[in-house]
Design an enzyme around this catalytic site. Structure first.
Site, PDB file in Angstrom:
ATOM      1  N   HIS A 156      -7.856  -2.731  -2.693  1.00 30.03           N
ATOM      2  CA  HIS A 156      -7.575  -1.313  -3.258  1.00 30.03           C
ATOM      3  C   HIS A 156      -7.984  -1.227  -4.957  1.00 30.03           C
ATOM      4  O   HIS A 156      -8.431  -0.295  -5.188  1.00 30.03           O
ATOM      5  CB  HIS A 156      -6.194  -0.919  -3.186  1.00 30.03           C
ATOM      6  N   ASP A 213      -9.828   1.157   4.058  1.00 31.50           N
ATOM      7  CA  ASP A 213      -9.056   0.969   2.934  1.00 31.50           C
ATOM      8  C   ASP A 213      -8.089   2.354   2.539  1.00 31.50           C
ATOM      9  O   ASP A 213      -8.826   2.999   2.164  1.00 31.50           O
ATOM     10  CB  ASP A 213      -9.571   0.477   1.757  1.00 31.50           C
ATOM     11  N   HIS A 214      -6.871   2.295   2.986  1.00 31.73           N
ATOM     12  CA  HIS A 214      -6.075   3.542   2.721  1.00 31.73           C
ATOM     13  C   HIS A 214      -6.363   4.153   1.541  1.00 31.73           C
ATOM     14  O   HIS A 214      -6.105   5.383   1.349  1.00 31.73           O
ATOM     15  CB  HIS A 214      -4.778   3.370   3.223  1.00 31.73           C
TER      16      HIS A 214
HETATM   17  C1  BG6 Z   1      -0.919  -2.087   1.311  1.00 33.49           C
HETATM   18  C2  BG6 Z   1      -0.409  -3.725   0.740  1.00 33.49           C
HETATM   19  O1  BG6 Z   1      -2.325  -2.553   1.562  1.00 33.49           O
HETATM   20  O2  BG6 Z   1      -0.799  -1.428   0.115  1.00 33.49           O
HETATM   21  C3  BG6 Z   1       0.895  -3.514   0.311  1.00 33.49           C
HETATM   22  O3  BG6 Z   1      -0.717  -4.629   1.733  1.00 33.49           O
HETATM   23  C4  BG6 Z   1       1.090  -2.575  -0.939  1.00 33.49           C
HETATM   24  O4  BG6 Z   1       1.327  -4.860  -0.062  1.00 33.49           O
HETATM   25  C5  BG6 Z   1       0.484  -1.165  -0.329  1.00 33.49           C
HETATM   26  O5  BG6 Z   1       2.512  -2.366  -0.927  1.00 33.49           O
HETATM   27  C6  BG6 Z   1       0.463  -0.275  -1.418  1.00 33.49           C
HETATM   28  O6  BG6 Z   1       0.141   1.199  -0.800  1.00 33.49           O
HETATM   29  P1  BG6 Z   1       0.429   2.398  -1.380  1.00 33.49           P
HETATM   30  O7  BG6 Z   1      -0.240   3.564  -0.840  1.00 33.49           O
HETATM   31  O8  BG6 Z   1       1.905   2.385  -1.269  1.00 33.49           O
HETATM   32  O9  BG6 Z   1       0.210   2.339  -3.061  1.00 33.49           O
END
Ligand code: BG6
Length: 556
Positions: free
Chosen positions: A306, A243-244
């Site tokens: 997230h 989960d980044h």
């Molecule tokens: C991803 C989603 O996991 O996270 C996307 O699939 C979203 O829809 C993105 O835009 C948002 O990531 P960040 O790092 O730009 O907040």
């Protein structure tokens, strides 16, 4: 004890830890005393972003990326690996085998990867830095349902082990749609490229690990099914569910803020906190991802993963250690205490919206249902607002408001903890007190930092109060940008540290929270998503939802 359980425990300087890793000289004792500023603070603080690098080089290994021709590899994985390689924590001989159905040869593969890295990496590409990196790039063309693909991958890995001394260590990354997870893992097992390692003990040789991207399933039942299927082929310790958001420096900083300071914990509970608002707003629309997004929607795409991860870091109890199991045990506990609305309450406490035409960055943009690949009568939500409760000693009665949406006015992610009003308004009649209560906002992105809002006296003869802000800015304090989330997480997977990855019980607990909302929205006759103009803060019904509790959304 396992290889990674000890990774983050303090070890005496110069002494080998339980993994046989020797630690460097004492980072404090070896430093020359720094000059002191008038307040007694050290002026030259060590920069942990820089100091950490030398210690964190994994054992030699290869990484196999399935779906290497996709967007995730181009925008995130390859740039992160290149940035890591330039920053030097990657081991000698590190090799990447890219797998895709595209009819590329190795030269085309390398050229495409160079293009992607030049467009998205933090560090510029030069011939000097690119060539050693590109020597470790290999390409396998194949379909994910063809056993020959996996036999070719297995042969390539054996050859790399011999030629580049990668010690049989393998990290498999599935940057593919979830329906390919099981066929790929099955194919790799058949080809003996990926083995179930129930009794694996050694930290450095012969490890096989798998990294998978969200979404893990489509709902609770399919997530459980996928988890069960995978567990037949791999042990939980071999699986790294990414989960980044957990790789973002500022998300990890929430844990440091809460648990490395004594100041905040005493007020971090129902006695002092009125409500918590977690916002992940995006200015972008669906951006060519309609094929995936039409079936996902904001609840599955952002909330299940997230936003609930952000909830865990702000609401969990302090773990006894900063290691994989202790941290994740606490996260699971708080998820299991989280109460979603169910049945009829969903209409009152969960709002879904979909963007209509409007403006983004000053230019007109189409409605979601006009985007390429989206059905004109799509009921997919691009916005969600949700009120959750946490039924435990610390948080009972404190609402947690979560919201996320695409095509909102700007990109901003923050966790705001709003405190209760003072018990007695002593300045009430004379002070024209600005009634806004104290807020601690943990800003995840952009302008990463922490802000405290409090009341102060306006200078002058009158007693007049106004709300002011005290700001900590990450960039200003540390002087350099932290690594991208993927850099941190890929390195952790190579080091075998699962702390920032989601465990199976965590994934199941997160799906259990969103499932009642998914069920209610799927009922025949349920109201569809409310439209909101692109470039606004979401549908009016979301404002009405929080207003019923006598509160308002923050404008972050
Ligand atoms: C991803 C989603 O996991 O996270 C996307 O699939 C979203 O829809 C993105 O835009 C948002 O990531 P960040 O790092 O730009 O907040």
């Amino acid at each position: 004890m396992t290889d990674t359980d000890t990774l983050r425990r303090p070890v005496a300087p110069g002494v080998a830890d339980a993994n046989g890793r020797a630690h460097g000289p004492d980072p404090v004792g070896d430093r020359q005393p720094s000059p002191l500023d008038p307040w007694g603070y050290e002026l030259e603080q060590p920069n942990p972003l820089r100091d950490e690098r030398a210690e964190r080089t994994p054992a030699p290994c290869s990484m196999v990326i399935f779906g290497v021709s996709g967007d995730l590899t181009a925008r995130k994985l390859m740039p992160a690996l290149y940035d890591l390689a330039v920053g030097q924590p990657l081991p000698e001989g590190f090799s990447i085998v890219g797998v895709s159905h595209r009819d590329w040869d190795e030269a085309t593969f390398k050229a495409k990867m160079r293009e992607a890295v030049a467009a998205h990496a933090r560090t510029p590409v030069t011939a000097e830095s690119w060539e050693p990196f590109a020597r470790g790039l290999f390409y396998v063309r194949g379909e994910f349902d063809d056993p020959a693909t996996f036999a070719t991958v297995a042969a390539a890995l054996d050859r790399i082990d011999r030629d580049r001394r990668t010690l049989g260590n393998r990290l498999f990354y599935l940057a593919t749609a979830p329906q390919f997870f099981s066929p790929i893992v099955g194919g790799l097992s058949e080809a003996a490229a990926l083995e179930r390692q129930a009794n694996y003990q050694g930290p450095t040789e012969g490890w096989h690990r798998l990294v998978i991207e969200k979404p893990i399933g489509h709902d609770l039942a399919s997530a459980q099914e996928l988890i069960a299927e995978m567990s037949l082929l791999l042990t939980e310790r071999q699986i790294y569910r990414i989960d980044h958001y957990l790789g973002k420096e500022t998300v990890q900083n929430v844990l440091a803020f809460r648990f490395a300071n004594s100041l905040f914990d005493p007020v971090w509970n129902r006695q002092y906190v009125d409500n918590v608002q977690i916002t992940a707003a995006e200015a972008l629309g669906v951006e060519g991802r309609s094929g995936y997004y039409e079936h996902a929607g904001a609840l599955r795409d952002m909330v299940e993963s997230h936003l609930l991860q952000l909830l865990t870091v702000v609401a969990m109890e302090p773990p006894a250690f900063f290691n994989g199991d202790a941290v994740r045990d606490e996260k699971v506990k708080v998820l299991r205490s989280t109460v979603p609305p169910t049945g009829a309450a969903v209409a009152a406490h969960a709002v879904r919206g979909q963007y209509a035409t409007g403006y983004s960055g000053g230019r007109p943009v189409p409605a979601y249902h006009e985007e390429k690949g989206v059905s004109p009568d799509s009921q997919t939500e691009t916005y969600v607002a949700l009120r959750l409760g946490i039924d435990n000693w610390r948080w009972s009665g404190v609402p947690f408001y979560l919201r996320t949406g695409k095509r909102l006015p700007r990109r901003v992610t923050e966790i705001a903890v709003e405190f209760k009003q003072v018990p007695h308004q002593m300045f009430g009649s004379i002070g024209q007190l600005d009634p806004t209560p104290n807020v601690i906002s943990l800003r995840i992105q952009p302008d990463e930092g922490i802000a405290l809002r409090f009341a102060a006296k306006v200078p002058g003869a009158r007693t007049q109060l106004r709300t002011v802000r005290m700001d900590f800015l990450y960039g200003a304090a540390f002087g350099e940008a932290g690594p991208d989330a993927y850099e941190r997480l890929l390195l952790d997977a190579m080091l075998g540290d699962p702390t920032l990855f989601t465990r199976r019980d965590e994934v199941e607990a997160a799906w259990s929270i969103v499932q009642p909302v998914l069920d209610a929205w799927a009922e025949p006759g349920a109201a569809g998503p409310a439209p909101y103009d692109a470039g606004t803060w979401g549908p009016d019904v979301a404002d009405a939802m929080i207003a019923r509790d006598g509160r308002a959304w923050r404008r972050p």
